[in-house]
Scaffold this motif. Structure first.
Motif, PDB file in Angstrom:
ATOM      1  N   LEU A   1      -4.555  -1.341   1.485  1.00 26.37           N
ATOM      2  CA  LEU A   1      -5.030  -0.351   0.521  1.00 26.37           C
ATOM      3  C   LEU A   1      -3.973   0.713   0.247  1.00 26.37           C
ATOM      4  N   THR A   2      -3.904   1.176  -0.991  1.00 17.84           N
ATOM      5  CA  THR A   2      -3.108   2.362  -1.313  1.00 17.84           C
ATOM      6  C   THR A   2      -4.074   3.536  -1.423  1.00 17.84           C
ATOM      7  N   VAL A   3      -3.647   4.699  -0.937  1.00 18.08           N
ATOM      8  CA  VAL A   3      -4.527   5.872  -0.923  1.00 18.08           C
ATOM      9  C   VAL A   3      -3.763   7.113  -1.361  1.00 18.08           C
ATOM     10  N   ASP A   4      -4.507   8.113  -1.788  1.00 15.74           N
ATOM     11  CA  ASP A   4      -3.932   9.395  -2.181  1.00 15.74           C
ATOM     12  C   ASP A   4      -4.021  10.347  -0.992  1.00 15.74           C
ATOM     13  N   VAL A   5      -2.847  10.754  -0.488  1.00 18.85           N
ATOM     14  CA  VAL A   5      -2.790  11.686   0.639  1.00 18.85           C
ATOM     15  C   VAL A   5      -2.259  13.023   0.127  1.00 18.85           C
ATOM     16  N   MET A   6      -3.168  13.904  -0.267  1.00 19.28           N
ATOM     17  CA  MET A   6      -2.782  15.221  -0.761  1.00 19.28           C
ATOM     18  C   MET A   6      -1.766  15.118  -1.892  1.00 19.28           C
ATOM     19  N   GLY A   7      -1.991  14.148  -2.776  1.00 20.51           N
ATOM     20  CA  GLY A   7      -1.123  13.975  -3.932  1.00 20.51           C
ATOM     21  C   GLY A   7       0.006  12.988  -3.715  1.00 20.51           C
ATOM     22  N   MET A   8       0.203  12.528  -2.476  1.00 16.74           N
ATOM     23  CA  MET A   8       1.258  11.555  -2.184  1.00 16.74           C
ATOM     24  C   MET A   8       0.639  10.184  -1.907  1.00 16.74           C
ATOM     25  N   ARG A   9       1.463   9.148  -2.072  1.00 14.99           N
ATOM     26  CA  ARG A   9       0.978   7.777  -1.882  1.00 14.99           C
ATOM     27  C   ARG A   9       1.066   7.370  -0.415  1.00 14.99           C
ATOM     28  N   GLY A  10      -0.059   6.892   0.102  1.00 14.90           N
ATOM     29  CA  GLY A  10      -0.097   6.377   1.459  1.00 14.90           C
ATOM     30  C   GLY A  10      -0.556   4.934   1.449  1.00 14.90           C
ATOM     31  N   PHE A  11      -0.360   4.243   2.564  1.00 15.91           N
ATOM     32  CA  PHE A  11      -0.735   2.826   2.645  1.00 15.91           C
ATOM     33  C   PHE A  11      -1.490   2.540   3.943  1.00 15.91           C
ATOM     34  N   ILE A  12      -2.557   1.767   3.823  1.00 16.31           N
ATOM     35  CA  ILE A  12      -3.328   1.317   4.989  1.00 16.31           C
ATOM     36  C   ILE A  12      -3.190  -0.201   5.085  1.00 16.31           C
ATOM     37  N   PRO A  13      -2.526  -0.729   6.113  1.00 15.44           N
ATOM     38  CA  PRO A  13      -2.418  -2.188   6.267  1.00 15.44           C
ATOM     39  C   PRO A  13      -3.804  -2.822   6.377  1.00 15.44           C
ATOM     40  N   ARG A  14      -3.927  -4.030   5.881  1.00 16.44           N
ATOM     41  CA  ARG A  14      -5.225  -4.727   5.888  1.00 16.44           C
ATOM     42  C   ARG A  14      -5.836  -4.772   7.294  1.00 16.44           C
ATOM     43  N   SER A  15      -4.987  -4.947   8.304  1.00 15.89           N
ATOM     44  CA  SER A  15      -5.487  -5.043   9.678  1.00 15.89           C
ATOM     45  C   SER A  15      -6.075  -3.721  10.179  1.00 15.89           C
ATOM     46  N   HIS A  16      -5.793  -2.638   9.460  1.00 18.83           N
ATOM     47  CA  HIS A  16      -6.311  -1.326   9.863  1.00 18.83           C
ATOM     48  C   HIS A  16      -7.445  -0.837   8.966  1.00 18.83           C
ATOM     49  N   VAL A  17      -7.997  -1.746   8.150  1.00 20.15           N
ATOM     50  CA  VAL A  17      -9.153  -1.438   7.316  1.00 20.15           C
ATOM     51  C   VAL A  17     -10.400  -1.968   8.016  1.00 20.15           C
ATOM     52  N   VAL A  18     -11.458  -1.186   8.050  1.00 19.93           N
ATOM     53  CA  VAL A  18     -12.684  -1.613   8.731  1.00 19.93           C
ATOM     54  C   VAL A  18     -13.276  -2.843   8.054  1.00 19.93           C
ATOM     55  N   ASP A  19     -13.505  -2.759   6.729  1.00 21.92           N
ATOM     56  CA  ASP A  19     -14.059  -3.898   5.982  1.00 21.92           C
ATOM     57  C   ASP A  19     -12.909  -4.618   5.282  1.00 21.92           C
ATOM     58  N   ARG A  20     -12.090  -5.306   6.066  1.00 20.27           N
ATOM     59  CA  ARG A  20     -10.854  -5.897   5.546  1.00 20.27           C
ATOM     60  C   ARG A  20     -11.087  -7.054   4.575  1.00 20.27           C
ATOM     61  N   ASP A  21     -12.308  -7.598   4.563  1.00 19.51           N
ATOM     62  CA  ASP A  21     -12.606  -8.738   3.678  1.00 19.51           C
ATOM     63  C   ASP A  21     -13.138  -8.307   2.320  1.00 19.51           C
ATOM     64  N   ASN A  22     -13.273  -7.022   2.105  1.00 16.43           N
ATOM     65  CA  ASN A  22     -13.827  -6.558   0.829  1.00 16.43           C
ATOM     66  C   ASN A  22     -13.092  -5.298   0.364  1.00 16.43           C
ATOM     67  N   LEU A  23     -11.775  -5.442   0.163  1.00 15.48           N
ATOM     68  CA  LEU A  23     -10.940  -4.293  -0.191  1.00 15.48           C
ATOM     69  C   LEU A  23     -11.289  -3.715  -1.557  1.00 15.48           C
ATOM     70  N   GLN A  24     -11.619  -4.579  -2.501  1.00 19.50           N
ATOM     71  CA  GLN A  24     -11.909  -4.142  -3.865  1.00 19.50           C
ATOM     72  C   GLN A  24     -13.039  -3.108  -3.899  1.00 19.50           C
ATOM     73  N   SER A  25     -14.034  -3.283  -3.045  1.00 19.79           N
ATOM     74  CA  SER A  25     -15.197  -2.383  -3.056  1.00 19.79           C
ATOM     75  C   SER A  25     -14.849  -0.975  -2.594  1.00 19.79           C
ATOM     76  N   LEU A  26     -13.689  -0.816  -1.951  1.00 17.21           N
ATOM     77  CA  LEU A  26     -13.305   0.498  -1.420  1.00 17.21           C
ATOM     78  C   LEU A  26     -12.534   1.352  -2.429  1.00 17.21           C
ATOM     79  N   VAL A  27     -12.054   0.743  -3.511  1.00 22.59           N
ATOM     80  CA  VAL A  27     -11.275   1.483  -4.506  1.00 22.59           C
ATOM     81  C   VAL A  27     -12.131   2.607  -5.105  1.00 22.59           C
ATOM     82  N   GLY A  28     -11.597   3.815  -5.082  1.00 20.86           N
ATOM     83  CA  GLY A  28     -12.320   4.982  -5.588  1.00 20.86           C
ATOM     84  C   GLY A  28     -13.130   5.696  -4.530  1.00 20.86           C
TER      85      GLY A  28
END
Length: 306
Positions: free
Chosen positions: A136-163
């Motif tokens: 996942l890509t995320v907004d960290v106080m205006g900067m771009r951050g990244f969460i590796p798939r292995s560090h996402v709780v619901d790693r099989d449904n990334l699309q649902s987390l956008v927004g």
């Protein structure tokens, strides 16, 4: 001979001093790259704005340096006559003009905050901006951050987390490379551990099956149900009893927050040896009812061990 020599040296000295004076006039050493200065917005144009910082020439801030995001209306971000702090990103040119940035000043301040939070092990809330195969890509106080798939709780449904807003902790914060790597699982685990206790019955989904035991995911945390803790009766093949994705209940019998380990047991919930093999559905349905008796047995065995 001596007088000529002295006169020649005096001319050279005079020339050098004049040159030095002219150089000082041409270059204002008060304003250097990396310096934070206070200025007032004087004028807008299509490419940016002119800022009075007390130099001989107005400083200039290009449009792309006004904010972290794309600027549509310059007046909204930099109203005329407004005073604020700017970062000098380029020293003065031949016209004595320096180049300023608000974007890089914001990044500098944000990195100061991020570095402090990284060092303190803080958990923060971020918004998910996108996803790809890696995570996942995320907004960290205006900067771009990244969460590796292995560090996402619901790693099989990334699309649902956008927004969505999610809690994360820092894995890496490198100011030089502007690399921000975060973890939702670590943040969830940190928060989850504080709510867990030995003797608690949890319900989770089996994420993997190994020869030595079963890994159970619950509330974003993973616990291990060791093969010796499955039943009072010897079990030699876990894949005959469980399948990945199966939902089961188990009791927490061990917590090690420092190592991030949670030990689980189903054998403490059995009414007779091998019940989980013969009547797993009935056993799971009655797990909470049996938990009080199981806790007494568990705590009594701990007293004997100590």
């Amino acid at each position: 001979m001596n007088s000529k020599s002295t006169g020649s040296q005096g001319a050279k000295a005079s020339f050098s001093m004049d040159d030095f004076a002219k150089a000082l006039e041409q270059h204002n050493y008060e304003f250097q790259k990396g310096q934070v200065v206070r200025g007032r917005v004087e004028e807008h144009d299509s490419n940016g704005a002119y800022i009075d910082i007390g130099a001989k020439s107005p400083a200039f801030i290009p449009l792309q340096e006004v904010a972290l995001k794309v600027v549509g209306n310059l007046s909204e971000y930099l109203p005329l006559e407004e005073e604020r702090e700017f970062l000098i990103i380029r020293e003065q040119n031949e016209d004595g003009q320096v180049t300023l940035s608000l974007r890089q000043l914001a990044i500098k301040k944000t990195w100061d905050q991020v570095t402090e939070m990284f060092n303190s092990g803080a958990v923060i809330q971020v918004r998910v901006t996108g996803h790809n195969k890696g995570g996942l890509t995320v907004d960290v106080m205006g900067m771009r951050g990244f969460i590796p798939r292995s560090h996402v709780v619901d790693r099989d449904n990334l699309q649902s987390l956008v927004g969505q807003l999610i809690n994360v902790s820092f894995l890496e914060a490198n100011r030089e490379t502007e690399k921000l790597v975060l973890s939702q699982r670590a943040a969830t685990k940190s928060a989850g551990f504080s709510q867990l206790e030995i003797g608690q019955v949890v319900e989770g989904k089996i994420s993997s099956i190994k020869q030595f035991g079963v890994f159970l995911d619950f509330d974003g945390i993973t616990g291990l149900l060791h093969i010796k803790e499955v039943s009072q009766k010897y079990i030699n093949n876990l894949e005959k009893l469980f399948v990945v994705g199966q939902v089961i209940k188990a009791m927490i019998i061990g917590l090690n927050e420092e190592r991030g380990r949670i030990s689980l047991s189903t054998k403490v919930l059995e009414s007779f040896p091998g019940e989980i093999v013969e009547k797993i559905d009935e056993m799971m349905a009655a797990a909470e009812e049996r938990s009080e008796k199981a806790r007494k047995i568990l705590f009594e065995s701990e007293k004997v061990d100590t």
